[in-house]
Scaffold this active site. Structure first.
Site, mmCIF file in Angstrom:
data_model
loop_
_atom_site.group_PDB
_atom_site.id
_atom_site.type_symbol
_atom_site.label_atom_id
_atom_site.label_comp_id
_atom_site.label_asym_id
_atom_site.label_seq_id
_atom_site.Cartn_x
_atom_site.Cartn_y
_atom_site.Cartn_z
ATOM 1 N N SER A 137 -3.602 -2.865 -0.703
ATOM 2 C CA SER A 137 -2.505 -3.697 -0.217
ATOM 3 C C SER A 137 -3.032 -5.103 0.063
ATOM 4 O O SER A 137 -3.989 -5.256 0.836
ATOM 5 C CB SER A 137 -1.958 -3.072 1.067
ATOM 6 O OG SER A 137 -0.903 -3.846 1.566
ATOM 7 N N GLY A 138 -2.400 -6.109 -0.552
ATOM 8 C CA GLY A 138 -2.915 -7.476 -0.470
ATOM 9 C C GLY A 138 -3.043 -8.038 0.935
ATOM 10 O O GLY A 138 -4.002 -8.747 1.248
ATOM 11 N N HIS A 139 -2.075 -7.685 1.826
ATOM 12 C CA HIS A 139 -2.071 -8.344 3.139
ATOM 13 C C HIS A 139 -3.202 -7.880 4.048
ATOM 14 O O HIS A 139 -3.377 -8.420 5.136
ATOM 15 C CB HIS A 139 -0.706 -8.210 3.815
ATOM 16 C CG HIS A 139 -0.376 -6.859 4.355
ATOM 17 N ND1 HIS A 139 -0.497 -6.557 5.691
ATOM 18 C CD2 HIS A 139 0.077 -5.734 3.758
ATOM 19 C CE1 HIS A 139 -0.115 -5.290 5.884
ATOM 20 N NE2 HIS A 139 0.230 -4.780 4.723
ATOM 21 N N THR B 47 11.118 -7.492 -12.433
ATOM 22 C CA THR B 47 10.472 -8.759 -12.787
ATOM 23 C C THR B 47 9.279 -8.996 -11.864
ATOM 24 O O THR B 47 9.390 -8.848 -10.647
ATOM 25 C CB THR B 47 11.481 -9.916 -12.673
ATOM 26 O OG1 THR B 47 12.569 -9.610 -13.540
ATOM 27 C CG2 THR B 47 10.864 -11.250 -13.074
ATOM 28 N N CYS C 112 2.492 3.601 17.399
ATOM 29 C CA CYS C 112 2.985 4.566 16.423
ATOM 30 C C CYS C 112 4.130 3.914 15.676
ATOM 31 O O CYS C 112 4.875 3.133 16.241
ATOM 32 C CB CYS C 112 3.445 5.796 17.181
ATOM 33 S SG CYS C 112 4.305 6.983 16.203
ATOM 34 N N GLY D 126 0.815 -1.207 0.000
ATOM 35 C CA GLY D 126 0.000 0.000 0.000
ATOM 36 C C GLY D 126 0.851 1.259 0.000
ATOM 37 O O GLY D 126 0.514 2.252 -0.649
ATOM 38 N N ASN E 6 -7.864 3.595 8.973
ATOM 39 C CA ASN E 6 -7.340 2.346 9.550
ATOM 40 C C ASN E 6 -7.578 2.228 11.052
ATOM 41 O O ASN E 6 -7.701 1.134 11.573
ATOM 42 C CB ASN E 6 -5.847 2.201 9.255
ATOM 43 C CG ASN E 6 -5.060 3.472 9.480
ATOM 44 O OD1 ASN E 6 -5.440 4.549 9.024
ATOM 45 N ND2 ASN E 6 -3.966 3.356 10.196
ATOM 46 N N GLN F 239 -7.724 0.351 3.489
ATOM 47 C CA GLN F 239 -8.618 -0.196 4.524
ATOM 48 C C GLN F 239 -10.064 -0.343 4.041
ATOM 49 O O GLN F 239 -10.910 -0.833 4.787
ATOM 50 C CB GLN F 239 -8.575 0.658 5.792
ATOM 51 C CG GLN F 239 -7.231 0.631 6.505
ATOM 52 C CD GLN F 239 -6.914 -0.720 7.150
ATOM 53 O OE1 GLN F 239 -7.777 -1.585 7.306
ATOM 54 N NE2 GLN F 239 -5.660 -0.922 7.527
HETATM 55 N N1 PLP Z 1 -2.831 2.993 4.087
HETATM 56 C C1 PLP Z 1 -3.560 2.579 5.130
HETATM 57 C C2 PLP Z 1 -4.862 3.228 5.415
HETATM 58 C C3 PLP Z 1 -3.087 1.549 5.933
HETATM 59 O O1 PLP Z 1 -3.810 1.122 6.982
HETATM 60 C C4 PLP Z 1 -1.826 0.966 5.630
HETATM 61 C C5 PLP Z 1 -1.273 -0.102 6.497
HETATM 62 O O2 PLP Z 1 -1.627 -0.246 7.638
HETATM 63 C C6 PLP Z 1 -1.115 1.434 4.523
HETATM 64 C C7 PLP Z 1 -1.654 2.450 3.779
HETATM 65 C C8 PLP Z 1 0.214 0.868 4.157
HETATM 66 O O3 PLP Z 1 0.086 -0.399 3.602
HETATM 67 P P1 PLP Z 1 1.378 -1.359 3.496
HETATM 68 O O4 PLP Z 1 1.686 -1.809 4.863
HETATM 69 O O5 PLP Z 1 0.947 -2.457 2.597
HETATM 70 O O6 PLP Z 1 2.451 -0.536 2.903
#
Ligand code: PLP
Length: 397
Positions: A199-201, A237, A325, A70, A149, A179
Site C-alpha cells: 500500500s503506497g501510503h 481507468t 480498533c 492494501g 502492523n 508493513q
Molecule cells: N495490511 C496491513 C498489515 C496494514 O497495516 C494495513 C493498514 O494499516 C493494511 C493491510 C490495509 O492497507 P490500506 O489501508 O492501504 O487498505
C-alpha cells in the site's frame, strides 16, 4: 507536531508529489487513448510499473498490478486465487493478520470454507510447527503477513513458502506485505511466494494507491471486471498521478532501505530503551530478534492507552494505541491478545512508528515527556498497590 504513527500512514515525500503534479494538471489524457497527448501518461504507467517491479525484486513487469490500497490487494489476491480452485476448501492464516485479511476469511467461513488460524508466542513470533501440522492436501490458500502492523514482528515468509509448497505445490501462498514494504528488502523472485500486496501510503506515496505482485505461475481471476486495464485483471481507468507517485515512492523507499536498517533503527532503539529505562511500568511488547526497524510497541501497566494518547497529543506527539480498533470500540488489540500480553498491560499499550523523516530531537522530546505523562497517569490509576509493587520490583533490577 511529532509524528510517530508511520504504520498508520506516512507523509507524502515531496519528490513523490513533484512526479504526480503534471498528471493532475496538464497531462490528464486517458493513457489508453490513441493520440499523442496520451503518450506521456502511458509512459508514466510504464515507468512506475518498472519501479514497482524493482521494489518487489520481481522478475517481470507483467507480475505487477496496480490497485487502490492494501485492502484491495489482499482481496484481489485471496478472492482471485480461491475462485480458481473451487475444489479445495481449506485455508490457513494467522491470528494476527490485519482486518482486511481476517474479515475476508470470515466471508469464506460463511461460504463453508474451513479456516485455521495459527497462533503466535508471547513475543509475536509465529508457531511454524502449528502451521506444518495444519497443512492439508486440500489446502487452497495460506496467507501470512510479512511484518505485523502493531508490533513489527517479521515472519519468515520465504521459509513458510517452502513449507507450503513442499506440502502441495498447488497451494497458493499470499503475503500481506503492507508493513514490510519500504522497511525491509523484499526480493520476491528468489522465493516461492505467489503473491504480495503493498500500500503506497505506508511508504510516502499518497493514500489510494497500492500494488499486488502475482508470480507468473499463479492464476487468479479479477476482482473488478470491465475494461482491458492491468491486462484485464483490474478494470478501471488507471489513476495515473497516484501510480506515478507510487512508482517514485517505491524507488525512494528502495534507496532508503539501508538508512531504515541503520539510522531509523538507531532512533527507534533509542526511543524504546529511553522510555523503558525511565518509566517503571513500561514493558516491550515484541521480540527483539526479527522486527521491522521503525516500530516499537510498549505496554504501560495499569494505565489506559487512550489517556496516554491524549496526554501525548497535548505535547503534539502522534502515536497509536494497541487497543485502537477499526470498529471504534475499546476492545483490546487482537494481536496483543494473541500474544497473551497480560491484562495489566493490554489496555495501556502504545505503538510508536518512525520513518526516515523522524528527527533525533523528536525522539529526545518523547523520551523526556513520557516519564512526566506516566507520573501523572499512575497517580490517578486505581491500581496503586500493584503499581507500588512494580516500582519496587523495577528498582531491584
Ligand atoms: N495490511 C496491513 C498489515 C496494514 O497495516 C494495513 C493498514 O494499516 C493494511 C493491510 C490495509 O492497507 P490500506 O489501508 O492501504 O487498505
Amino acid at each position: 507536531m511529532i509524528y510517530l504513527d508511520n504504520n498508520a500512514t506516512t507523509k507524502v515525500d515531496e519528490k513523490v508529489l513533484d512526479v504526480m503534479i503534471p498528471y493532475l494538471q496538464g497531462e490528464y489524457a486517458n493513457p489508453s487513448s490513441m493520440y499523442d497527448f496520451a503518450k506521456k501518461p502511458a509512459e508514466a504507467l510504464k515507468v512506475a510499473r518498472e519501479q514497482v517491479r524493482d521494489f518487489y525484486g520481481a522478475k517481470d513487469v507483467n507480475e505487477i498490478f496496480f490497485t487502490s490500497c492494501g485492502s484491495e490487494s489482499a482481496n484481489m489476491a485471496i478472492k482471485g486465487a480461491l475462485a480458481c480452485n473451487k475444489t479445495r476448501k481449506h485455508i490457513i492464516t494467522t491470528k494476527v493478520e490485519h482486518p482486511c485479511v481476517l474479515n475476508t476469511y470470515k466471508t469464506f467461513e460463511k461460504q463453508g470454507y474451513d479456516v485455521d488460524y495459527i497462533g503466535v508466542n508471547s513475543e509475536g513470533e509465529l508457531n511454524l510447527d502449528e502451521l506444518k501440522e495444519k497443512l492439508r492436501k486440500d489446502t487452497a490458500l495460506v496467507s501470512v503477513m510479512w511484518a505485523n502492523n502493531e508490533v513489527g514482528v517479521i515472519n519468515p515468509v520465504e521459509e513458510i513458502a517452502e513449507i507450503v509448497k513442499s506440502n502441495s505445490p498447488e497451494t497458493i501462498f499470499f503475503v500481506d506485505g503492507v508493513q514490510a514494504a519500504g522497511k525491509i528488502p523484499m526480493n520476491v523472485k528468489d522465493t516461492m511466494i505467489d503473491m504480495v500486496g503493498v500500500s503506497g501510503h505506508k511508504f510516502h506515496a499518497p493514500k489510494g494507491v497500492g500494488a499486488l505482485y502475482v508470480n507468473k505461475g499463479c492464476r487468479i481471476v479479477p476482482l473488478i471486471n470491465g475494461g482491458h486495464q492491468e491486462r484485464g485483471m483490474r478494470a478501471g481507468t488507471e489513476n495515473v498521478p497516484y501510480i506515478a507517485g507510487l512508482g517514485k515512492a517505491a524507488e525512494l523507499a528502495k534507496d532508503s532501505l539501508s538508512y531504515e536498517s541503520t539510522e531509523v533503527k538507531r532512533l527507534r532503539d533509542k526511543l524504546e530503551t529511553g522510555i523503558i529505562r525511565n518509566v517503571f511500568n513500561a514493558r516491550l511488547n515484541s521480540t527483539l530478534k526479527d522486527r521491522v526497524p521503525n516500530t516499537s510497541n510498549i505496554g504501560f501497566e495499569y494505565v489506559e492507552g487512550e489517556l496516554i494518547l491524549l496526554h501525548l497529543s497535548d505535547y503534539g506527539i502522534c502515536a497509536s494505541s494497541g487497543s485502537a480498533c477499526t470498529s471504534g470500540s475499546l476492545e483490546p488489540s487482537h494481536v496483543l491478545r494473541a500474544m497473551g500480553i497480560p491484562f495489566t498491560a493490554l489496555h495501556g499499550s502504545i505503538r510508536f512508528s518512525l520513518s526516515r523523516f523522524t528527527k533525533e530531537s523528536e525522539v529526545d522530546f518523547v523520551i523526556e515527556k513520557m516519564p512526566v505523562i506516566m507520573d501523572k497517569l499512575t497517580k490517578i490509576s486505581p491500581f496503586q498497590d500493584e503499581l507500588n509493587k512494580l516500582k519496587l520490583l523495577k528498582g531491584d533490577r
